[in-house]
Design a protein around this motif. Structure first.
Motif, short mmCIF file in Angstrom:
data_model
loop_
_atom_site.label_atom_id
_atom_site.label_comp_id
_atom_site.label_asym_id
_atom_site.label_seq_id
_atom_site.Cartn_x
_atom_site.Cartn_y
_atom_site.Cartn_z
N GLY A 51 8.49 9.65 10.26
CA GLY A 51 9.91 9.83 9.96
C GLY A 51 10.19 9.98 8.48
N SER A 52 9.37 9.34 7.66
CA SER A 52 9.57 9.41 6.20
C SER A 52 9.08 10.73 5.62
CB SER A 52 8.83 8.26 5.51
OG SER A 52 7.42 8.45 5.59
N LYS A 53 8.28 11.47 6.41
CA LYS A 53 7.67 12.72 5.92
C LYS A 53 6.89 12.48 4.63
CE LYS A 53 10.87 15.91 8.16
NZ LYS A 53 11.48 14.91 9.03
N ALA A 54 6.28 11.31 4.54
CA ALA A 54 5.53 10.94 3.33
C ALA A 54 4.35 11.86 3.09
CB ALA A 54 5.03 9.50 3.47
N GLN A 55 4.14 12.19 1.84
CA GLN A 55 2.98 12.96 1.42
C GLN A 55 1.96 12.10 0.68
OE1 GLN A 55 2.31 16.29 2.20
NE2 GLN A 55 4.01 15.79 3.57
N THR A 56 2.43 10.97 0.15
CA THR A 56 1.55 10.05 -0.58
C THR A 56 1.86 8.63 -0.14
OG1 THR A 56 3.18 10.10 -2.38
CG2 THR A 56 1.21 11.48 -2.65
N ALA A 57 0.83 7.89 0.26
CA ALA A 57 1.02 6.54 0.75
C ALA A 57 -0.01 5.61 0.14
CB ALA A 57 0.93 6.50 2.28
N VAL A 58 0.38 4.36 -0.05
CA VAL A 58 -0.52 3.32 -0.55
C VAL A 58 -0.55 2.18 0.46
CG1 VAL A 58 -0.94 1.60 -2.34
CG2 VAL A 58 -0.08 3.86 -2.97
N GLU A 59 -1.75 1.70 0.75
CA GLU A 59 -1.93 0.54 1.62
C GLU A 59 -2.60 -0.56 0.81
OE1 GLU A 59 -3.67 -0.22 6.04
OE2 GLU A 59 -5.01 0.81 4.65
N ILE A 60 -1.97 -1.73 0.77
CA ILE A 60 -2.51 -2.88 0.05
C ILE A 60 -3.07 -3.84 1.09
CG2 ILE A 60 -2.03 -4.73 -1.59
CD1 ILE A 60 0.46 -3.06 -2.46
N GLY A 61 -4.40 -3.89 1.20
CA GLY A 61 -5.07 -4.65 2.24
C GLY A 61 -5.54 -3.72 3.34
N THR A 62 -6.76 -3.23 3.21
CA THR A 62 -7.29 -2.21 4.12
C THR A 62 -7.69 -2.78 5.47
OG1 THR A 62 -8.17 -1.06 2.18
CG2 THR A 62 -9.01 -0.37 4.33
N GLY A 63 -8.23 -4.02 5.46
CA GLY A 63 -8.81 -4.55 6.68
C GLY A 63 -9.95 -3.65 7.12
N LEU A 122 -1.88 2.72 -10.98
CA LEU A 122 -1.32 3.83 -10.21
C LEU A 122 -0.03 4.32 -10.87
CD1 LEU A 122 -1.90 2.58 -6.55
CD2 LEU A 122 -3.43 3.88 -8.03
N THR A 123 0.30 5.58 -10.61
CA THR A 123 1.38 6.26 -11.32
C THR A 123 2.77 5.85 -10.83
OG1 THR A 123 -0.09 8.16 -11.59
CG2 THR A 123 2.26 8.54 -11.97
N ASP A 124 3.68 5.67 -11.78
CA ASP A 124 5.07 5.36 -11.46
C ASP A 124 5.69 6.43 -10.56
OD1 ASP A 124 4.62 3.40 -13.32
OD2 ASP A 124 6.29 3.92 -14.63
N ALA A 125 6.51 6.00 -9.61
CA ALA A 125 7.34 6.88 -8.80
C ALA A 125 6.56 8.08 -8.23
CB ALA A 125 8.54 7.38 -9.61
N ALA A 126 5.34 7.81 -7.76
CA ALA A 126 4.48 8.88 -7.27
C ALA A 126 4.20 8.78 -5.77
CB ALA A 126 3.16 8.88 -8.04
N TYR A 127 4.75 7.75 -5.10
CA TYR A 127 4.39 7.50 -3.71
C TYR A 127 5.62 7.44 -2.81
CZ TYR A 127 -0.12 6.58 -5.76
OH TYR A 127 -1.30 6.72 -6.46
N ASP A 128 5.42 7.90 -1.58
CA ASP A 128 6.51 7.93 -0.61
C ASP A 128 6.53 6.70 0.30
OD1 ASP A 128 7.42 10.72 -1.16
OD2 ASP A 128 5.41 11.20 -0.45
N LEU A 129 5.40 6.01 0.41
CA LEU A 129 5.30 4.88 1.33
C LEU A 129 4.30 3.88 0.78
CD1 LEU A 129 5.02 5.10 5.20
CD2 LEU A 129 3.46 3.63 3.93
N VAL A 130 4.64 2.60 0.84
CA VAL A 130 3.72 1.52 0.48
C VAL A 130 3.73 0.49 1.61
CG1 VAL A 130 3.16 -0.34 -1.12
CG2 VAL A 130 4.08 1.81 -2.01
N PHE A 131 2.55 0.20 2.15
CA PHE A 131 2.39 -0.81 3.20
C PHE A 131 1.59 -1.97 2.64
CE2 PHE A 131 -0.23 -2.38 6.88
CZ PHE A 131 0.79 -3.07 7.50
N ILE A 132 2.13 -3.18 2.78
CA ILE A 132 1.47 -4.38 2.25
C ILE A 132 1.07 -5.30 3.39
CG2 ILE A 132 1.66 -6.36 0.70
CD1 ILE A 132 3.88 -4.90 -0.78
N ASP A 133 -0.24 -5.58 3.48
CA ASP A 133 -0.76 -6.53 4.45
C ASP A 133 -1.90 -7.27 3.75
OD1 ASP A 133 -1.31 -7.97 6.71
OD2 ASP A 133 -2.27 -6.33 7.80
N ALA A 134 -1.54 -8.15 2.83
CA ALA A 134 -2.52 -8.75 1.93
C ALA A 134 -2.20 -10.23 1.73
CB ALA A 134 -2.52 -8.00 0.60
N ASP A 135 -2.93 -10.85 0.81
CA ASP A 135 -2.77 -12.29 0.57
C ASP A 135 -1.33 -12.61 0.18
OD1 ASP A 135 -2.98 -12.74 -2.78
OD2 ASP A 135 -3.74 -10.85 -1.96
#
Length: 210
Positions: A51-63, A122-135
């Motif tokens: 739905g976000s049509k994200a082109q760049t995403a960051v995941e914090i905590g890969t598992g 990582l670059t400022d204002a360069a990502y469409d989605l950030v998912f956090i699943d970390a400590d």
């Protein structure tokens, strides 16, 4: 939670169907001692990414790659997922899951290191989605970095935001619960963000950067 609400929650969590790629990714998670996201959370991640049509995403905590596969399945064919984990075995398992899911190598970037050290690079204002699943102790810093990384209209998603229903209980004062409760209030009160708490899984805190 009433019996009806509990039944509805369980029904919603069990409704998504997963394929063999996800089954194997979950098996690798358990072998590594990693708790993967549930099927309900995985389905929501795919929908939000799409739905976000994200082109760049960051995941914090890969598992072991369960959440990464879900995100990738929602992203467009040319979108790139950057995923960060301190454990190289986790990253190896995730790369295996991404490959089995048919994701080309150039669509994922796996970074080994502590998120607190990696995120500032990582670059400022360069990502469409950030998912956090970390400590949880590092969560306040991760959130602030995530807001910096997101473009206007970008989506922030935090997993386990209700901490097994302890966040809603004022009497629960263990360290992780206190951090999650404060992070929820901080995001709610941040004029840069519009946010909502979803009861999916163990709670998904979702926010959009204005």
């Amino acid at each position: 939670m009433s019996a009806d609400k509990s039944t509805s929650w369980s029904y919603a969590e069990d409704l998504p169907a997963e394929d063999e790629v996800m089954v194997r990714a979950r098996e690798r998670s358990f072998e590594l001692g990693v708790t993967p996201i549930g099927t309900g959370v995985g389905a929501v991640l795919t929908v939000l990414a799409a739905g976000s049509k994200a082109q760049t995403a960051v995941e914090i905590g890969t598992g072991a790659g369960v959440s990464g596969v879900c995100i990738l399945r929602g992203l467009g064919p040319h979108a790139v997922l950057t995923t960060i984990d301190v454990d190289v075995e986790h990253l190896k398992a995730a790369r295996e899951a991404f490959s089995e899911a048919g994701s080309p190598a150039n669509r994922t970037r796996t970074i080994s290191g502590r998120a607190g050290d990696v995120l500032p690079r990582l670059t400022d204002a360069a990502y469409d989605l950030v998912f956090i699943d970390a400590d949880k102790p590092g969560l306040p810093g991760y959130v602030e970095q995530a807001v910096r990384l997101l473009k206007t209209g970008g989506l922030l998603i935090i997993n386990d935001a209700l901490d097994k229903d302890r966040v809603a209980n004022p009497a629960a004062r263990d360290a992780n619960t206190v951090v999650l409760r404060q992070v929820g209030k901080t995001i709610r009160d941040d004029d840069r963000l519009a946010s909502a708490m979803l009861p999916t899984g163990d709670g998904l805190l979702v926010a959009v950067k204005r």
